[in-house]
Design a protein around this motif. Structure first.
Motif, PDB file in Angstrom:
ATOM      1  N   ASN A 152       0.813  -1.206   0.000  1.00 55.92           N
ATOM      2  CA  ASN A 152       0.000   0.000   0.000  1.00 55.92           C
ATOM      3  C   ASN A 152       0.850   1.260   0.000  1.00 55.92           C
ATOM      4  OD1 ASN A 152      -3.204  -0.303   0.507  1.00 55.92           O
ATOM      5  ND2 ASN A 152      -2.137  -2.097   1.261  1.00 55.92           N
ATOM      6  N   VAL A 153       1.920   1.278   0.789  1.00 56.39           N
ATOM      7  CA  VAL A 153       2.804   2.450   0.783  1.00 56.39           C
ATOM      8  C   VAL A 153       3.465   2.604  -0.581  1.00 56.39           C
ATOM      9  CG1 VAL A 153       4.905   3.425   1.788  1.00 56.39           C
ATOM     10  CG2 VAL A 153       3.175   2.422   3.257  1.00 56.39           C
ATOM     11  N   ASP A 155       2.142   1.723  -3.496  1.00 57.37           N
ATOM     12  CA  ASP A 155       1.137   2.288  -4.395  1.00 57.37           C
ATOM     13  C   ASP A 155       0.934   3.781  -4.131  1.00 57.37           C
ATOM     14  OD1 ASP A 155       0.705  -0.113  -5.668  1.00 57.37           O
ATOM     15  OD2 ASP A 155      -0.954  -0.694  -4.355  1.00 57.37           O
ATOM     16  N   GLY A 156       0.883   4.160  -2.855  1.00 60.79           N
ATOM     17  CA  GLY A 156       0.706   5.570  -2.537  1.00 60.79           C
ATOM     18  C   GLY A 156       1.877   6.426  -2.988  1.00 60.79           C
ATOM     19  N   LYS A 159       1.863   6.982  -6.778  1.00 59.76           N
ATOM     20  CA  LYS A 159       0.811   7.890  -7.242  1.00 59.76           C
ATOM     21  C   LYS A 159       1.021   9.322  -6.748  1.00 59.76           C
ATOM     22  CE  LYS A 159      -2.608   4.221  -7.666  1.00 59.76           C
ATOM     23  NZ  LYS A 159      -3.888   3.641  -7.189  1.00 59.76           N
ATOM     24  N   SER A 187       1.161   9.430   1.278  1.00 62.28           N
ATOM     25  CA  SER A 187       0.780   8.013   1.253  1.00 62.28           C
ATOM     26  C   SER A 187       0.022   7.586   2.501  1.00 62.28           C
ATOM     27  CB  SER A 187       2.046   7.148   1.115  1.00 62.28           C
ATOM     28  OG  SER A 187       2.780   7.493  -0.031  1.00 62.28           O
ATOM     29  N   TYR A 190      -3.099   5.396   2.082  1.00 67.48           N
ATOM     30  CA  TYR A 190      -2.734   4.040   1.687  1.00 67.48           C
ATOM     31  C   TYR A 190      -2.127   3.287   2.869  1.00 67.48           C
ATOM     32  CZ  TYR A 190      -3.310   5.793  -3.071  1.00 67.48           C
ATOM     33  OH  TYR A 190      -3.819   6.340  -4.216  1.00 67.48           O
ATOM     34  N   ALA A 193      -4.908   2.218   5.207  1.00 62.24           N
ATOM     35  CA  ALA A 193      -5.623   1.086   4.618  1.00 62.24           C
ATOM     36  C   ALA A 193      -4.791  -0.195   4.726  1.00 62.24           C
ATOM     37  CB  ALA A 193      -5.955   1.380   3.159  1.00 62.24           C
ATOM     38  N   GLY A 194      -3.492  -0.072   4.499  1.00 61.26           N
ATOM     39  CA  GLY A 194      -2.626  -1.238   4.659  1.00 61.26           C
ATOM     40  C   GLY A 194      -2.542  -1.705   6.091  1.00 61.26           C
ATOM     41  N   TYR A 263      -9.602  13.319   4.462  1.00 61.46           N
ATOM     42  CA  TYR A 263      -9.686  12.074   3.681  1.00 61.46           C
ATOM     43  C   TYR A 263     -11.029  11.399   3.840  1.00 61.46           C
ATOM     44  CZ  TYR A 263      -8.697   7.291   2.254  1.00 61.46           C
ATOM     45  OH  TYR A 263      -8.745   6.062   1.669  1.00 61.46           O
TER      46      TYR A 263
END
Length: 265
Positions: A152-153, A155-156, A159, A187, A190, A193-194, A263
């Motif tokens: 997740n980190v 992906d963040g 992006k 991030s 993300y 969420a992770g 968020y």
């Protein structure tokens, strides 16, 4: 009284009524599910199968047992230690993979492969390396927490808008300012969420390790009582694990509201 104040005063009882109605719906649903569970066991299952009335009956005995609290303490400590190690390592590796293309090419395939692999497959291998000790639980929990946080980190970080980096570089920002001052804060959604995924995987990993390796903990407590036909006692430990998972998720939600008010409302 201003119009805005009047609107706020009128909206408050409406919100309160909505909250009470939602709480009543949840409580009613829980009562119905418990009643169905009780009836199904009475009509279709053997007498030793756990049911709500049996769990309530053994609850004082279990909660007054030093064995239960000792096993619960071992599991909780193992889960939180593994979470701390896994989250810290996941943040560092995820940031590194997201910011350095060469590291991304080297590690992304292997991290993705381990993320897709069932953790239980590694427990017998870990016992050969680390022995039948609590170290196996710590290693499995750390790995289970590391993988979702890392992905997740990563992906963040990937992006992250390039404009943020370009503005920072125009002001001669150091690499650690880019990583920990821009990429990591961007991030955070993300990461949280992770962390939710990591908490669930950490609980599962701890229980699996205690099942397979037969080391002290709530997992072995459940296994021992189930095999000795004390399923009500085992269900108390299952409920304790569920409450621990709910508490961790509630903490993650609180952190999201406090750290990221923009968020999620």
């Amino acid at each position: 009284m201003s119009a805005a104040t009047q609107e706020a005063t009128l909206a408050r009882p409406v919100a309160l009524d909505h909250g009470v109605r939602r709480a009543l719906i949840r409580v009613g649903t829980g009562i119905v599910l418990l009643a169905l569970w009780e009836g199904a066991v009475i009509w279709f299952a053997p007498a030793y199968v756990s049911k709500p009335s049996g769990v309530v009956r053994v609850l004082p005995h279990v909660l007054s047992s030093s064995e239960f609290w000792s096993d619960a303490k071992v599991t909780v400590i193992g889960v939180f230690e593994g979470l701390a190690i896994g989250v810290a390592a996941g943040v560092v590796v995820g940031l590194t993979m997201g910011r350095l293309r060469d590291v991304d090419r080297l590690l992304r395939f292997y991290v993705s492969a381990f993320f897709a692999m069932p953790i239980i497959a590694l427990v017998p291998v870990m016992t050969l390396w680390l022995g039948y000790t609590g170290t196996v639980r710590l290693a499995i929990v750390s790995l289970g927490a590391f993988l979702p946080v890392c992905m997740n980190v990563y992906d963040g970080t990937r992006k992250l808008p390039t404009q943020f980096v370009e503005v920072a570089q125009s002001y001669r920002a150091r690499w650690w300012n880019l990583w920990f001052g821009i990429a990591l804060p961007a991030s955070l959604p993300y990461l949280l969420a992770g962390f939710r995924l990591a908490a669930g995987r950490a609980l599962v990993a701890a229980v699996i390790a205690e099942y397979v390796v037969a080391i002290p903990g709530l997992g072995y407590y459940i296994l021992f009582n189930s095999r000795s036909f004390h399923q009500n006692e085992a269900m108390v430990a299952v409920l304790a694990l569920a409450l621990l998972g709910v508490a961790i998720n509630a903490a993650a939600s609180l952190a999201t509201r406090r750290l990221l008010p923009w968020y999620r409302r």
